[in-house]
Design a protein around this motif. Structure first.
Motif, PDB file in Angstrom:
ATOM      1  N   UNK A 110      12.020  -4.436  -4.605  1.00 19.11           N
ATOM      2  CA  UNK A 110      12.227  -3.752  -5.154  1.00 19.11           C
ATOM      3  C   UNK A 110      13.755  -4.270  -5.925  1.00 19.11           C
ATOM      4  N   UNK A 111      14.452  -4.202  -6.918  1.00 16.29           N
ATOM      5  CA  UNK A 111      15.361  -4.563  -7.429  1.00 16.29           C
ATOM      6  C   UNK A 111      16.978  -4.431  -6.829  1.00 16.29           C
ATOM      7  N   UNK A 112      17.500  -4.928  -5.731  1.00 12.86           N
ATOM      8  CA  UNK A 112      18.506  -4.303  -5.403  1.00 12.86           C
ATOM      9  C   UNK A 112      19.941  -4.733  -5.974  1.00 12.86           C
ATOM     10  N   UNK A 113      20.931  -3.526  -6.382  1.00 17.51           N
ATOM     11  CA  UNK A 113      22.057  -3.910  -7.000  1.00 17.51           C
ATOM     12  C   UNK A 113      22.905  -4.256  -5.999  1.00 17.51           C
ATOM     13  N   UNK A 114      24.461  -5.098  -6.325  1.00 17.95           N
ATOM     14  CA  UNK A 114      25.797  -5.710  -5.733  1.00 17.95           C
ATOM     15  C   UNK A 114      26.186  -4.548  -6.216  1.00 17.95           C
ATOM     16  N   UNK A 115      26.550  -4.264  -5.149  1.00 17.94           N
ATOM     17  CA  UNK A 115      28.652  -3.427  -5.222  1.00 17.94           C
ATOM     18  C   UNK A 115      29.601  -4.188  -4.723  1.00 17.94           C
ATOM     19  N   UNK A 146      30.378  -3.368  -9.590  1.00 17.24           N
ATOM     20  CA  UNK A 146      29.173  -2.931  -9.113  1.00 17.24           C
ATOM     21  C   UNK A 146      27.947  -4.079 -10.583  1.00 17.24           C
ATOM     22  N   UNK A 147      26.961  -4.396 -10.468  1.00 13.26           N
ATOM     23  CA  UNK A 147      25.968  -5.232 -11.119  1.00 13.26           C
ATOM     24  C   UNK A 147      24.632  -5.662 -10.558  1.00 13.26           C
ATOM     25  N   UNK A 148      24.094  -6.286 -11.442  1.00 11.71           N
ATOM     26  CA  UNK A 148      22.339  -6.659 -10.895  1.00 11.71           C
ATOM     27  C   UNK A 148      23.039  -8.281 -10.792  1.00 11.71           C
ATOM     28  N   UNK A 149      22.669  -8.775 -10.058  1.00 17.51           N
ATOM     29  CA  UNK A 149      22.415  -9.739  -9.653  1.00 17.51           C
ATOM     30  C   UNK A 149      21.749 -11.106 -10.616  1.00 17.51           C
ATOM     31  N   UNK A 165      16.551  -9.298  -6.926  1.00 22.13           N
ATOM     32  CA  UNK A 165      16.066  -9.861  -5.443  1.00 22.13           C
ATOM     33  C   UNK A 165      15.428 -10.046  -5.286  1.00 22.13           C
ATOM     34  N   UNK A 166      13.926  -9.313  -6.316  1.00 22.85           N
ATOM     35  CA  UNK A 166      13.090  -9.424  -5.807  1.00 22.85           C
ATOM     36  C   UNK A 166      12.426 -10.621  -5.942  1.00 22.85           C
ATOM     37  N   UNK A 167      12.784 -11.970  -6.197  1.00 24.70           N
ATOM     38  CA  UNK A 167      13.032 -13.054  -6.653  1.00 24.70           C
ATOM     39  C   UNK A 167      13.749 -13.689  -5.685  1.00 24.70           C
ATOM     40  N   UNK A 168      14.568 -13.246  -4.452  1.00 28.28           N
ATOM     41  CA  UNK A 168      14.855 -14.090  -3.572  1.00 28.28           C
ATOM     42  C   UNK A 168      13.904 -14.495  -2.854  1.00 28.28           C
ATOM     43  N   UNK A 216      22.710  -1.850  -3.021  1.00 34.01           N
ATOM     44  CA  UNK A 216      21.881  -0.787  -2.803  1.00 34.01           C
ATOM     45  C   UNK A 216      20.755  -0.771  -3.839  1.00 34.01           C
ATOM     46  N   UNK A 217      19.576  -0.649  -3.768  1.00 36.57           N
ATOM     47  CA  UNK A 217      18.674   0.371  -4.603  1.00 36.57           C
ATOM     48  C   UNK A 217      19.617   2.041  -5.735  1.00 36.57           C
ATOM     49  N   UNK A 218      18.348   1.921  -5.830  1.00 34.96           N
ATOM     50  CA  UNK A 218      18.169   3.190  -6.841  1.00 34.96           C
ATOM     51  C   UNK A 218      18.494   4.352  -6.578  1.00 34.96           C
TER      52      UNK A 218
END
Length: 290
Positions: free
Chosen positions: A64-69, A84-87, A91-94, A124-126
């Motif tokens: 899943x896509x994690x956010x950067x805090x 806080x943001x999504x890169x 992250x699912x593509x890392x 962190x995730x949702x």
């Protein structure tokens, strides 16, 4: 009865201990690093941050896509503001062994604090789950990265919104989110820095209420410094101004011009009650001498 309660207590302790060991034994998924363009940060000033995550060679696939805090905390470890943001690369593509590197520019909020501050980050995730990273863990998978010095806003070049500006507006749910609407022409006045500088201009408009995009010009006196078409969405422009373009006068008058204005109540056929003439919505204007 006491023995039964004690037994349940031991079971609970065992579960907690196993959970802690499981978390402690999880291998880090990545190694984070931060780089800032300056470590002495006046309130209200732009801050460019370079984020880097080196994905571990043995990192499992992200499902899943994690956010950067990103938490900026004061000397008492109280959080002041966040980034806080999504890169940009989800992250699912890392991939294992990959390095994810990107820049973000934020304006430091005008927060009632001056002194040493620390930046903590994590993923962190949702659902609130945080991942293990290879860095100094301050607890709960929040990782202490670096210290900065927060300086008073008076360290900045003071800008006066002179002619052609409406009153400051604030988002009801976020007092830190402010903006000014201009009229067709507007002026910003400030002390001449007599140095090459960058003019940071974050702005937007109401493209849905206009038939065509707005053309914008930035001038100092009679000199055209920049001309561009306003993007459909909020945008940040960094406009170079040389010392020669500022001239020798002690005060500089920087002018913004929008080729089209609108009156919301007219443009929306009465759906909006605002009867002001509006040009550009300016979120941030900042002059940074080099």
């Amino acid at each position: 009865m006491k023995s039964r309660v004690f037994a349940w207590f031991l079971i609970a302790l065992t579960v907690v201990a196993v959970g802690c060991r499981k978390s402690a034994n999880e291998p880090p998924v990545a190694t984070p690093t931060l780089a800032l363009d300056h470590l002495r940060v006046p309130l209200g000033s732009p801050l460019n941050i370079t984020y880097e995550f080196k994905v571990a060679q043995n990192a499992p696939a992200f499902t899943e896509d994690y956010r950067v805090f990103v938490h900026f905390v004061d000397a008492d470890d109280e959080m002041m503001w966040t980034d806080d943001h999504f890169p940009p690369t989800p992250t699912t593509q890392w991939k294992p062994g990959q390095t994810i590197k990107y820049n973000r520019l934020l304006f430091v909020p005008v927060y009632p604090y001056v002194g040493e501050a620390t930046i903590d980050i994590g993923l962190y995730n949702k659902g609130g789950k945080r991942l293990v990273l290879a860095a100094a863990d301050k607890g709960q998978h929040a990782y202490r990265m670096m210290k900065i010095q927060v300086l008073p806003q008076t360290e900045n070049l003071y800008l006066t919104f002179k002619d052609g500006w409406h009153l400051t507006e604030t988002a009801p749910d976020n007092p830190g989110n402010e903006w000014h609407w201009t009229k067709k022409d507007s002026t910003i006045s400030f002390k001449n820095p007599k140095k090459d500088s960058i003019f940071f201009l974050e702005l937007g408009g109401q493209p849905k209420l206009l038939a065509e995009p707005q053309a914008v010009t930035v001038s100092v006196g009679d000199q055209l410094i920049s001309a561009f078409t306003l993007a459909p969405n909020r945008e940040l422009r960094q406009i170079a101004i040389t010392a020669a373009q500022f001239g020798q006068a002690e005060q500089v008058e920087l002018k913004l011009h929008a080729d089209k204005t609108f009156v919301p109540t007219v443009a929306s056929n009465g759906a909006q009650s605002d009867n002001r003439e509006l040009g550009l919505c300016v979120y941030h204007a900042f002059v940074q001498p080099k």
